[in-house]
Enzyme design. Structure first.
Site, mmCIF file in Angstrom:
data_model
loop_
_atom_site.group_PDB
_atom_site.id
_atom_site.type_symbol
_atom_site.label_atom_id
_atom_site.label_comp_id
_atom_site.label_asym_id
_atom_site.label_seq_id
_atom_site.Cartn_x
_atom_site.Cartn_y
_atom_site.Cartn_z
ATOM 1 C CG ASP A 261 -1.966 0.898 1.042
ATOM 2 O OD1 ASP A 261 -1.987 1.746 0.086
ATOM 3 O OD2 ASP A 261 -2.858 0.883 1.860
ATOM 4 C CG ASP B 63 -3.246 3.774 -3.409
ATOM 5 O OD1 ASP B 63 -4.166 3.087 -3.624
ATOM 6 O OD2 ASP B 63 -3.370 4.798 -2.462
ATOM 7 C CD GLU B 64 -5.465 -1.077 -1.486
ATOM 8 O OE1 GLU B 64 -5.404 -1.941 -0.580
ATOM 9 O OE2 GLU B 64 -6.419 -0.153 -1.328
#
Length: 419
Positions: free
Chosen positions: A27, A120-121
């Protein structure tokens, strides 16, 4: 960054046994804001908010801004009120996508078993990479160093035996950290958390459980299953009870199937003008259809969302007689749905369009009507919109826009009120 509940954890007796801990959750830390700080290093150490105008929402905030209570999805008005000294930066989606693509490419070099869940993860299953790259914590540390070296931003990684625990571990590792939860420590780790930390426990579910005296994962795990199912339903109750005991058999899914594609706009000022709202609906329908074509998908359902000035949100949906990726068809249905919404005399604050019930275009079963058989307009419209896609790919998404269309749709189906 996840805003899920955390707990103060006593980890001294957990050990460092990585056996069976092949799941990583990566993350990025305050991703959008971190990308901006790389480009504007003079802002490091200051509260920074990435977001839209006064009527928009916070997309990301640095940890200095978060110390004042600013968080993602908060209205910009509230964020400015809490942190008036913050530097506000308008978002740059193209820059974020570019960094995301690069980071995910690095992740893909570790293992082919990658499930990207957002820009973003991602989850990784590194069980097959251990012989080549070492234990999971070594793999995680190497990835974190690479992201820092190549992009100047940080990420946090959770290492565990299940996706649930890995994601919770990365949340507790933030910012810029790594946390291993050995398989044997999964249940003690979970029991220390508030029940809202579990997947599927939103604000309403949390309130229902609190009414039954359940506020922690430990209390949920120790509760009678029949009672939980009475409170939440048979399937949901059993699922959450399993999670409370660390039972999460879901594998890392390499290919995530899009469930829907949508776009929405919050107006800079509330709009009484139906024409202005319809113009925005056209742009949103065009955007949805472009993304459908880009991914080789068609949609069988069109849904609209309308939020009035009193923040009441109404949605309407219609199932089409044939799936489509043509903006004209999406727009005509969306326009009729919006026109049918009773606004109670209030102006519109937000409008959204969403394409749902998606299928691969190559395998979608289409039953043409007689009108379809004699009317070639849809094919011509699709070719014209595909040409627009090429122009946008070359000169940018705002280089050319879809023009206005005919007065009404020819689709069939009953409207369904969703909320």
């Amino acid at each position: 960054m996840s805003r899920g509940p955390r707990a103060k954890l006593e980890r001294h007796d957990w050990g460092d046994d990585e056996t069976g801990c092949s799941i990583l959750h990566v993350d990025m830390d305050a991703f959008f804001a971190s990308v901006e700080l790389v480009r504007r290093p003079d802002l490091r150490g200051r509260p920074v908010i990435v977001g839209g105008g006064e009527r928009g929402v916070v997309l990301a905030a640095t940890y200095e801004a978060r110390a004042f209570g600013v968080h993602s999805a908060m209205s910009m008005v509230a964020a400015r009120r809490r942190c008036p000294q913050a530097v506000v930066i308008p978002p740059d989606p193209s820059a974020y996508r570019e960094v995301s693509r690069s980071v995910m490419a690095a992740v893909g070099e570790i293992t082919a078993l990658v499930e990207q869940v957002s820009v973003d993860e991602a989850f990784l299953d590194v069980s097959g990479a251990r012989r080549r790259l070492g234990p999971p914590t070594v793999i995680a540390a190497g990835l974190r160093r690479r992201v820092q070296a190549e992009h100047g931003i940080t990420c946090s990684v959770g290492v565990a035996s299940t996706k649930l625990v890995a994601k919770l571990a990365s949340t507790h590792a933030k910012p810029d950290g790594m946390l291993l939860i050995p398989a044997a420590a999964s249940v003690p780790f979970l029991r220390a958390l508030p029940v809202g930390a579990l997947w599927g426990v939103g604000e309403r579910t949390e309130q229902v459980l609190a009414g039954w005296g359940i506020r922690t994962v430990a209390e949920l795990a120790d509760a009678d299953l029949v009672m939980i199912q009475a409170a939440l339903g048979r399937v949901a109750g059993a699922h959450l009870h399993d999670l409370s005991w660390g039972r999460d058999p879901r594998p890392v899914q390499v290919a995530r199937t899009e469930k829907s594609i949508g776009a929405e706009t919050t107006f800079d000022r509330d709009r009484y003008d139906r024409g202005a709202v319809e113009g925005t609906v056209l742009r949103l329908a065009d955007r949805c259809a472009g993304r459908l074509r880009q991914q080789g998908l068609v949609a069988r359902t069109v849904t609209v969302k309308v939020r009035t000035s009193d923040f009441a949100t109404l949605t309407r949906s219609r199932t089409l007689h044939a799936p489509t990726d043509v903006a004209r068809e999406v727009y005509l249905v969306a326009r009729e749905l919006v026109a049918g919404v009773d606004l109670g005399g209030l102006p519109v604050r937000l409008v959204g369009v969403r394409a749902e019930n998606l299928e691969q275009r190559s395998t979608a079963v289409v039953q043409p009507t007689l009108e379809d058989a004699v009317d070639t307009r849809q094919g011509a419209q699709r070719r014209a919109e595909a040409a627009l896609d090429l122009v946008r790919d070359r000169f940018g998404v705002n280089s050319i826009a879809l023009g206005s269309t005919g007065p009404r749709s020819t689709t069939n189906g009953a409207d369904v009120e969703l909320s």
